[in-house]
Design a protein around this motif. Sequence first.
Motif, mmCIF file in Angstrom:
data_model
loop_
_atom_site.group_PDB
_atom_site.id
_atom_site.type_symbol
_atom_site.label_atom_id
_atom_site.label_comp_id
_atom_site.label_asym_id
_atom_site.label_seq_id
_atom_site.Cartn_x
_atom_site.Cartn_y
_atom_site.Cartn_z
ATOM 1 N N LEU A 293 -42.201 18.580 52.749
ATOM 2 C CA LEU A 293 -42.219 18.703 54.204
ATOM 3 C C LEU A 293 -43.548 18.221 54.771
ATOM 4 C CD1 LEU A 293 -40.959 19.675 56.868
ATOM 5 C CD2 LEU A 293 -41.868 21.969 56.354
ATOM 6 N N GLY A 294 -44.649 18.544 54.085
ATOM 7 C CA GLY A 294 -45.955 18.084 54.544
ATOM 8 C C GLY A 294 -46.058 16.570 54.542
ATOM 9 N N ASN B 177 -55.286 22.077 41.607
ATOM 10 C CA ASN B 177 -54.955 22.328 43.002
ATOM 11 C C ASN B 177 -54.703 23.818 43.185
ATOM 12 O OD1 ASN B 177 -53.691 22.431 45.614
ATOM 13 N ND2 ASN B 177 -53.333 20.227 45.419
ATOM 14 N N SER B 178 -55.717 24.524 43.649
ATOM 15 C CA SER B 178 -55.609 25.974 43.792
ATOM 16 C C SER B 178 -54.609 26.360 44.875
ATOM 17 C CB SER B 178 -56.991 26.577 44.089
ATOM 18 O OG SER B 178 -57.632 25.870 45.119
ATOM 19 N N PHE B 179 -54.393 25.477 45.879
ATOM 20 C CA PHE B 179 -53.378 25.751 46.899
ATOM 21 C C PHE B 179 -52.013 25.951 46.235
ATOM 22 C CE2 PHE B 179 -55.612 23.173 50.512
ATOM 23 C CZ PHE B 179 -56.654 24.088 50.496
ATOM 24 N N VAL B 180 -51.637 24.988 45.385
ATOM 25 C CA VAL B 180 -50.345 25.048 44.705
ATOM 26 C C VAL B 180 -50.316 26.217 43.713
ATOM 27 C CG1 VAL B 180 -48.702 23.789 43.258
ATOM 28 C CG2 VAL B 180 -50.049 22.561 44.978
ATOM 29 N N ALA B 181 -51.426 26.437 43.022
ATOM 30 C CA ALA B 181 -51.476 27.504 42.018
ATOM 31 C C ALA B 181 -51.239 28.877 42.643
ATOM 32 C CB ALA B 181 -52.827 27.484 41.304
ATOM 33 N N ILE B 182 -51.912 29.149 43.749
ATOM 34 C CA ILE B 182 -51.782 30.457 44.383
ATOM 35 C C ILE B 182 -50.361 30.658 44.907
ATOM 36 C CG2 ILE B 182 -52.550 31.847 46.357
ATOM 37 C CD1 ILE B 182 -55.353 30.618 45.917
ATOM 38 N N ALA B 183 -49.812 29.640 45.548
ATOM 39 C CA ALA B 183 -48.447 29.749 46.069
ATOM 40 C C ALA B 183 -47.442 29.922 44.939
ATOM 41 C CB ALA B 183 -48.106 28.516 46.893
ATOM 42 N N THR B 184 -47.620 29.183 43.848
ATOM 43 C CA THR B 184 -46.688 29.259 42.721
ATOM 44 C C THR B 184 -46.786 30.609 42.021
ATOM 45 O OG1 THR B 184 -46.891 26.871 42.385
ATOM 46 C CG2 THR B 184 -45.976 28.158 40.581
ATOM 47 N N ALA B 185 -48.006 31.077 41.771
ATOM 48 C CA ALA B 185 -48.181 32.373 41.106
ATOM 49 C C ALA B 185 -47.628 33.508 41.955
ATOM 50 C CB ALA B 185 -49.671 32.609 40.818
ATOM 51 N N GLY B 186 -47.808 33.416 43.266
ATOM 52 C CA GLY B 186 -47.247 34.431 44.147
ATOM 53 C C GLY B 186 -45.730 34.424 44.120
ATOM 54 N N ALA B 187 -45.140 33.229 44.089
ATOM 55 C CA ALA B 187 -43.679 33.122 44.048
ATOM 56 C C ALA B 187 -43.110 33.642 42.740
ATOM 57 C CB ALA B 187 -43.269 31.665 44.259
ATOM 58 N N LEU B 188 -43.824 33.416 41.647
ATOM 59 C CA LEU B 188 -43.313 33.805 40.333
ATOM 60 C C LEU B 188 -43.624 35.257 39.979
ATOM 61 C CD1 LEU B 188 -44.240 30.634 38.233
ATOM 62 C CD2 LEU B 188 -41.942 31.427 38.782
ATOM 63 N N LEU C 85 -49.968 24.176 51.304
ATOM 64 C CA LEU C 85 -48.958 23.313 50.703
ATOM 65 C C LEU C 85 -48.614 22.134 51.602
ATOM 66 C CD1 LEU C 85 -46.606 26.019 49.172
ATOM 67 C CD2 LEU C 85 -48.245 24.564 47.963
ATOM 68 N N LEU C 86 -48.555 22.364 52.910
ATOM 69 C CA LEU C 86 -48.320 21.251 53.837
ATOM 70 C C LEU C 86 -49.419 20.204 53.705
ATOM 71 C CD1 LEU C 86 -47.202 23.119 57.091
ATOM 72 C CD2 LEU C 86 -45.770 21.720 55.594
ATOM 73 N N LEU C 87 -50.649 20.648 53.545
ATOM 74 C CA LEU C 87 -51.775 19.724 53.419
ATOM 75 C C LEU C 87 -51.715 18.937 52.114
ATOM 76 C CD1 LEU C 87 -54.569 22.024 54.848
ATOM 77 C CD2 LEU C 87 -53.826 19.861 55.837
ATOM 78 N N VAL C 88 -51.231 19.586 51.046
ATOM 79 C CA VAL C 88 -51.055 18.861 49.787
ATOM 80 C C VAL C 88 -50.081 17.702 49.994
ATOM 81 C CG1 VAL C 88 -50.155 18.996 47.434
ATOM 82 C CG2 VAL C 88 -51.597 20.832 48.319
ATOM 83 N N GLY C 89 -48.963 17.976 50.654
ATOM 84 C CA GLY C 89 -47.986 16.922 50.928
ATOM 85 C C GLY C 89 -48.537 15.839 51.830
ATOM 86 N N ALA C 90 -49.291 16.253 52.855
ATOM 87 C CA ALA C 90 -49.846 15.283 53.795
ATOM 88 C C ALA C 90 -50.870 14.371 53.129
ATOM 89 C CB ALA C 90 -50.495 16.015 54.976
ATOM 90 N N GLY C 91 -51.481 14.836 52.042
ATOM 91 C CA GLY C 91 -52.503 14.043 51.370
ATOM 92 C C GLY C 91 -51.960 13.083 50.323
ATOM 93 N N SER D 124 -52.442 28.051 35.804
ATOM 94 C CA SER D 124 -53.649 27.539 36.454
ATOM 95 C C SER D 124 -54.119 26.251 35.794
ATOM 96 C CB SER D 124 -54.763 28.597 36.395
ATOM 97 O OG SER D 124 -54.383 29.771 37.073
ATOM 98 N N ALA D 125 -54.069 26.227 34.467
ATOM 99 C CA ALA D 125 -54.503 25.029 33.740
ATOM 100 C C ALA D 125 -53.525 23.876 33.896
ATOM 101 C CB ALA D 125 -54.685 25.366 32.261
ATOM 102 N N ALA D 126 -52.251 24.182 34.204
ATOM 103 C CA ALA D 126 -51.214 23.155 34.280
ATOM 104 C C ALA D 126 -51.082 22.529 35.659
ATOM 105 C CB ALA D 126 -49.866 23.758 33.874
ATOM 106 N N MET D 127 -51.901 22.965 36.605
ATOM 107 C CA MET D 127 -51.812 22.444 37.967
ATOM 108 C C MET D 127 -52.249 20.982 38.058
ATOM 109 S SD MET D 127 -50.681 24.480 40.299
ATOM 110 C CE MET D 127 -49.463 25.236 39.224
ATOM 111 N N PRO D 128 -51.658 20.209 38.957
ATOM 112 C CA PRO D 128 -52.171 18.859 39.220
ATOM 113 C C PRO D 128 -53.568 18.943 39.824
ATOM 114 C CG PRO D 128 -50.549 19.483 40.882
ATOM 115 C CD PRO D 128 -50.505 20.543 39.822
ATOM 116 N N THR D 129 -54.256 17.836 39.842
ATOM 117 C CA THR D 129 -55.648 17.830 40.290
ATOM 118 C C THR D 129 -55.782 18.192 41.772
ATOM 119 O OG1 THR D 129 -57.716 16.562 40.206
ATOM 120 C CG2 THR D 129 -55.751 15.403 40.957
ATOM 121 N N ALA D 130 -56.979 18.543 42.178
ATOM 122 C CA ALA D 130 -57.238 19.049 43.527
ATOM 123 C C ALA D 130 -57.154 17.951 44.580
ATOM 124 C CB ALA D 130 -58.621 19.689 43.579
ATOM 125 N N SER D 131 -56.658 18.328 45.756
ATOM 126 C CA SER D 131 -56.583 17.373 46.868
ATOM 127 C C SER D 131 -57.972 16.881 47.269
ATOM 128 C CB SER D 131 -55.895 18.025 48.073
ATOM 129 O OG SER D 131 -54.606 18.473 47.736
#
Length: 308
Positions: A17-18, A109-120, A208-214, A262-269
């Motif tokens: 969506l981002g 990418n801590s943005f994705v990590a935090i959202a994913t860990a919270g969801a799981l 997460l929107l910012l990750v997509g926008a980048g 955390s270690a498996a996340m893609p690189t930071a925006s």
Amino acid sequence: MFAIIASLTPVFLIIVLGAWLKAMPLMEEAGWRGLERATYYVFFPAMIIMTMAKADLRAVPVLAMGFALIAGILCMTVILLALRPLLARALAMDGPAFTSVFQGATRWNSFVAIATAGALYGQLGLTLTAISVAAMIPLLNVLAVVMLQRYGQDKPIVLGPTLKAIITNPFVWSSGIGIIINMMGIPVPVIAMRFGDILGAAALGTGLLLVGAGLDVRAALKPRAITWISTGLKLLLMPAMAGGIAMALGVTGVALQVAILSAAMPTASGSYILARQMGGDAPLMAEILTVQTLIAVITIPLVLTLAS
């Protein structure tokens, strides 16, 4: 694996969506930059402070988990430095390109990590990811700046800019504030807690929107060999090393899963911005960032399933 994919799907849909919103004429570039600054300096620090302040740190393996992630980063650094002469000869990789490969293989990418860990894993996942933030981000900032100074700018390492990059990083000082509040038992008024919780709730969606926008999809249409190398090291080898070290230290359960996640996340925006500002190969960095984010949709469920 189905449960993991089901939990991750909303996260990646928001990233998509981002990217779509960025392509639409709904917000000017200045608007995206303003949202990025608000998320980076206000929303995420508020969430980290509240998470760390309320967490029962005695119930989670803080030191073992943090050490495993730090050791994984240091092992990857040694591997990359050892591979640098070989990659330079085989793929004509210059210094700036190496800094992008390095950031791609180490940062997360801590943005994705935090959202994913919270969801799981819910609130426990957020707490454990905050520990990952406190352990990984200071070291990664130091290493990224050092590598860019040495190989991007071909300059001797300067202590001042390195320390400034650490101290001013919002994820670092917010982690410190949250830990101090927690360890010292400082009472936080209910109004302040609610205020921080509301700000923190905004962090996940906007991050997460910012990750997509980048993302730069055009840059990832024909990825170079060096991009695949950086992607393989980050999305497969890094979680394997961090997870193996964590298990050797006795980390189990959700803590082990979050360490691997955390270690498996893609690189930071922010890798692209840093590359652009400090003499790295910015186009290569954009390519690595986009490819890793897209491939992570497959590798994260795979890695977590194998680790469970």
